[in-house]
Design a protein around this motif. Structure first.
Motif, mmCIF file in Angstrom:
data_model
loop_
_atom_site.group_PDB
_atom_site.id
_atom_site.type_symbol
_atom_site.label_atom_id
_atom_site.label_comp_id
_atom_site.label_asym_id
_atom_site.label_seq_id
_atom_site.Cartn_x
_atom_site.Cartn_y
_atom_site.Cartn_z
ATOM 1 N N UNK A 194 0.758 -1.232 -0.040
ATOM 2 C CA UNK A 194 -0.005 -0.017 -0.024
ATOM 3 C C UNK A 194 0.970 1.273 0.042
ATOM 4 N N UNK A 195 0.403 2.273 -0.548
ATOM 5 C CA UNK A 195 1.038 3.718 -0.620
ATOM 6 C C UNK A 195 0.244 4.443 0.252
ATOM 7 N N UNK A 196 0.906 5.015 1.173
ATOM 8 C CA UNK A 196 0.259 5.741 2.463
ATOM 9 C C UNK A 196 0.757 7.134 2.616
ATOM 10 N N UNK A 197 -0.399 8.189 2.452
ATOM 11 C CA UNK A 197 0.116 9.561 2.832
ATOM 12 C C UNK A 197 -0.322 9.782 4.435
ATOM 13 N N UNK A 198 0.805 10.189 5.044
ATOM 14 C CA UNK A 198 0.955 10.245 6.416
ATOM 15 C C UNK A 198 1.139 11.800 6.785
ATOM 16 N N UNK A 199 0.351 12.519 7.555
ATOM 17 C CA UNK A 199 0.402 13.974 7.719
ATOM 18 C C UNK A 199 0.910 14.023 9.034
ATOM 19 N N UNK A 200 1.828 15.032 9.340
ATOM 20 C CA UNK A 200 2.451 15.203 10.663
ATOM 21 C C UNK A 200 1.335 15.880 11.627
ATOM 22 N N UNK A 201 1.345 15.599 12.932
ATOM 23 C CA UNK A 201 0.408 16.338 13.850
ATOM 24 C C UNK A 201 0.102 17.566 13.669
ATOM 25 N N UNK A 202 -1.463 17.727 13.929
ATOM 26 C CA UNK A 202 -1.554 19.310 13.936
ATOM 27 C C UNK A 202 -2.390 19.378 15.163
ATOM 28 N N UNK A 203 -2.423 20.779 15.261
ATOM 29 C CA UNK A 203 -3.117 21.418 16.683
ATOM 30 C C UNK A 203 -4.551 21.687 16.296
ATOM 31 N N UNK A 204 -4.969 21.717 15.066
ATOM 32 C CA UNK A 204 -6.461 22.341 14.907
ATOM 33 C C UNK A 204 -7.043 20.965 14.026
ATOM 34 N N UNK A 205 -8.087 20.635 14.445
ATOM 35 C CA UNK A 205 -8.965 19.733 13.860
ATOM 36 C C UNK A 205 -9.429 20.328 12.451
ATOM 37 N N UNK A 206 -9.896 21.455 12.471
ATOM 38 C CA UNK A 206 -10.389 22.228 11.214
ATOM 39 C C UNK A 206 -9.116 21.990 10.220
ATOM 40 N N UNK A 207 -8.196 22.329 10.466
ATOM 41 C CA UNK A 207 -7.110 22.271 9.649
ATOM 42 C C UNK A 207 -6.954 20.772 9.160
ATOM 43 N N UNK A 208 -6.713 19.694 9.799
ATOM 44 C CA UNK A 208 -6.797 18.653 9.271
ATOM 45 C C UNK A 208 -7.881 18.107 8.560
ATOM 46 N N UNK A 209 -9.007 18.473 8.816
ATOM 47 C CA UNK A 209 -10.275 18.024 7.915
ATOM 48 C C UNK A 209 -10.207 18.795 6.769
ATOM 49 N N UNK A 210 -9.717 20.009 6.650
ATOM 50 C CA UNK A 210 -9.546 20.546 5.384
ATOM 51 C C UNK A 210 -8.516 20.041 4.608
ATOM 52 N N UNK A 211 -7.452 19.521 5.125
ATOM 53 C CA UNK A 211 -6.259 18.943 4.247
ATOM 54 C C UNK A 211 -6.836 17.620 3.785
ATOM 55 N N UNK A 212 -7.736 16.840 4.592
ATOM 56 C CA UNK A 212 -8.310 15.489 4.150
ATOM 57 C C UNK A 212 -9.047 15.625 2.926
ATOM 58 N N UNK A 213 -9.976 16.774 3.096
ATOM 59 C CA UNK A 213 -10.813 17.055 1.765
ATOM 60 C C UNK A 213 -9.958 17.521 0.704
ATOM 61 N N UNK A 214 -9.098 18.146 0.810
ATOM 62 C CA UNK A 214 -8.238 18.412 -0.119
ATOM 63 C C UNK A 214 -7.543 17.304 -1.230
ATOM 64 N N UNK A 215 -6.857 16.592 -0.091
ATOM 65 C CA UNK A 215 -6.243 15.079 -0.671
ATOM 66 C C UNK A 215 -7.341 14.289 -1.296
ATOM 67 N N UNK A 216 -8.314 13.806 -0.859
ATOM 68 C CA UNK A 216 -9.430 13.232 -1.154
ATOM 69 C C UNK A 216 -9.753 13.749 -2.586
ATOM 70 N N UNK A 217 -9.928 15.052 -2.839
ATOM 71 C CA UNK A 217 -10.096 15.685 -3.968
ATOM 72 C C UNK A 217 -9.395 15.221 -5.076
ATOM 73 N N UNK A 218 -8.116 15.369 -4.963
ATOM 74 C CA UNK A 218 -6.979 15.233 -5.995
ATOM 75 C C UNK A 218 -6.496 13.674 -6.028
ATOM 76 N N UNK A 219 -6.624 12.954 -4.743
ATOM 77 C CA UNK A 219 -6.081 11.697 -4.954
ATOM 78 C C UNK A 219 -7.172 10.442 -4.949
ATOM 79 N N UNK A 220 -8.336 10.924 -4.728
ATOM 80 C CA UNK A 220 -9.368 9.960 -4.538
ATOM 81 C C UNK A 220 -9.341 9.539 -2.866
ATOM 82 N N UNK A 221 -10.490 8.653 -2.670
ATOM 83 C CA UNK A 221 -10.398 8.511 -1.251
ATOM 84 C C UNK A 221 -9.852 7.292 -0.734
ATOM 85 N N UNK A 222 -8.892 7.201 0.147
ATOM 86 C CA UNK A 222 -8.070 6.203 0.342
ATOM 87 C C UNK A 222 -8.798 5.342 1.667
#
Length: 531
Positions: A194-222
């Motif tokens: 498997x290929x895995x995207x792993x994000x560094x820890x973030x202090x904001x849940x909103x920041x993480x959710x926004x990044x998830x949406x961006x990655x899902x938009x471009x890469x598809x949903x893993x």
């Protein structure tokens, strides 16, 4: 006061118009691939409103809601973090702290994310990354000029040079999209095919959710997993009584949440079975790494919690064993206790392992974990004594012919000899000891209902055994019907309703009614992608 209120309304209106206009057609629907998760119907939660009217309708529906159902209600299109005892001014700050911790750097709740992609789902990876120049003797332009299969062949051929074991590989981020370049990590991981995207820890849940949406938009949903971490409580150093309380709270929390999520998973699987009686709707029970919490694993979980409460120093190998050993307690389809991911930094974490490709589920779990970290887990003491699922004992309670049938239909995983990977045992789940659940839920009326549901489950398995023996059904249909019967137990036993009622009591919906302003502010900030 009236002027302040009017200014707030005006300001909110401007933000709504700006958010709806800026996000028009920003996200496109994604297609969910099949996964082992049977808890949630796959719905597209990655798209924002496709028109101004849709967006305004969502806003109106937000204000029309009389109350929030803490179990299922996440209709607002972006993250809405519902928390306790937060002043209105905190809506402007995404940093949150566990109960009892000072609001200082290092004490904040943090959020991590990873998403796994199959080998055939990696085209976007090699349009946005290229191998390090020490491995690939060419330019960005020459790399992008290759066909998809040519890029993949190069990666496969040089796999060992590029990817250290379970670490980020020697890749260079080459994305031309500013939005995506900001969201993506510098490289990614290759692990077990498997290929895995792993994000560094973030202090904001909103920041993480926004990044998830961006990655899902471009890469598809893993297949997605999130972690929520907090500092280890320094009060553990002070007194023994507090250490005992800590053990009881943490163990009770994981006991309740794992059984609650599993029972709901079974109930949702049964609802889907009623719609499609040819579908295997509880595949996670037939999965080596996503099954229920068993006594084998729970014993390790309990020992781990006790060791942390007693300030044990873990070796590097012990932490690795939690991550990678096939008998690790972490391998469940639920909420896993993961001190290994951040223990060296003085933190412990929960890993959400049962949402997979469902972003709505991810958001729900983030809200839940954040809520109880901030509120505290004192109310979970009672659940520290719940009897665990002893799959050996429960399996022996089944008739011999049923045992043989289950071993045929749900064999052990691969060539592994560990009892944890004897998957057929998972399907004795209804026959576990539920007596302490009845006591902790304060629901004595469930005793007879559970016993009746157990007998019904056994009878259904006996009938399936006969059908299989007479070739009335094949093994695939046997699996379908067994999963249907397993899901039915969740409802006929009364456990699903009783645990939902208890959860509503634990989260205390009356506390949440005063937080519409906070939810709305957080939602607007998420729409505008303010981190």
């Amino acid at each position: 006061m009236k002027i302040k209120k009017l200014n707030l309304i005006t300001f909110s209106a401007v933000l709504i118009i700006s958010a709806c206009a800026n996000n028009q057609n920003q996200y496109t629907p994604q297609t969910y691939r099949d996964s082992y998760e049977a808890s949630y119907n796959p719905v597209d939660t990655t798209r924002t409103p496709s028109s101004l009217q849709d967006c305004f309708n969502n806003v109106l529906s937000f204000f029309k809601k009389k109350r929030l159902d803490p179990v299922t209600d996440l209709e607002v299109p972006h993250s809405e973090i519902i928390l306790k005892n937060i002043s209105e001014s905190m809506a402007l700050s995404p940093t949150r702290y566990p109960k009892g911790f000072e609001e200082i750097k290092g004490s904040q709740i943090q959020y991590g994310f990873e998403s796994e992609y199959l080998h055939e789902e990696t085209e976007a990876f090699f349009l946005n990354y290229m191998p390090d120049l020490s491995i690939y003797n060419g330019t960005k332009e020459s790399w992008l000029s290759l066909k998809t299969d040519e890029r993949l062949k190069f990666i496969d051929k040089n796999n060992e040079k590029i990817f250290p074991y379970r670490e980020k590989g020697k890749m260079i981020k080459i994305s031309n999209d500013p939005e995506l370049a900001t969201a993506l990590p510098d490289s990614f991981v290759y692990d077990a095919g498997h290929f895995e995207i792993v994000l560094d820890p973030m202090d904001s849940a909103e920041e993480m959710i926004n990044k998830i949406k961006i990655i899902n938009k471009h890469f598809g949903i893993g297949s997605m997993q999130v972690t929520i971490s907090n500092p280890i409580d320094k009060n553990l150093l002070k007194e023994k009584n507090y250490r005992n309380e800590f053990k009881s709270e943490i163990l009770g929390y994981y006991n309740f949440m794992n059984d609650f999520d599993t029972i709901n998973k079974l109930g949702s699987g049964y609802e889907r079975y009623l719609i499609d009686q040819n579908a295997e709707t509880i595949k996670s029970f037939n999965h080596p790494w996503l099954g229920p919490m068993t006594k084998f694993k729970h014993d390790r979980l309990q020992q781990l919690i006790e060791n942390i409460a007693d300030q044990k120093k873990f070796s590097e190998q012990e932490l690795k064993d939690i991550s990678y050993m096939v008998v690790s307690h972490k391998f469940i389809g639920g909420l896993s206790f993961r001190p290994d991911v951040a223990y060296k930094k003085g933190r412990i974490a929960s890993e959400v392992r049962d949402c997979h490709q469902n972003l709505k589920c991810i958001e729900n779990r983030i809200i839940r974990e954040t809520y109880f970290l901030m509120k505290g887990k004192e109310n979970f003491h009672n659940f520290s004594t719940l009897s665990t699922f002893d799959s050996e004992l429960a399996f022996r309670a089944l008739p011999k012919e049923v045992q043989s049938m289950l071993k045929l239909v749900f064999p052990s995983y691969g060539s592994f000899k560990q009892k944890e990977l004897e998957l057929y045992r998972n399907f004795s789940y209804p026959l576990r000891d539920w007596s302490n659940h009845v006591i902790s839920l304060n629901a004595p009326e469930l005793t007879q209902q559970i016993e009746t549901a157990k007998l019904e489950y056994i009878e259904s398995l006996k009938e399936i055994t006969k059908e299989l023996q007479t070739n009335t059904i094949d093994e695939k249909m046997a699996r379908v019907k067994i999963m249907g019967s397993l899901g039915k137990f969740s409802k006929s036993s009364g456990l699903q309703d009783a645990m939902k009622s208890q959860y509503n009591h634990l989260i205390n919906p009356s506390e949440l009614k005063n937080f519409d302003k906070l939810k709305f502010a957080l939602w607007l900030r998420s729409l505008l992608q303010i981190s």
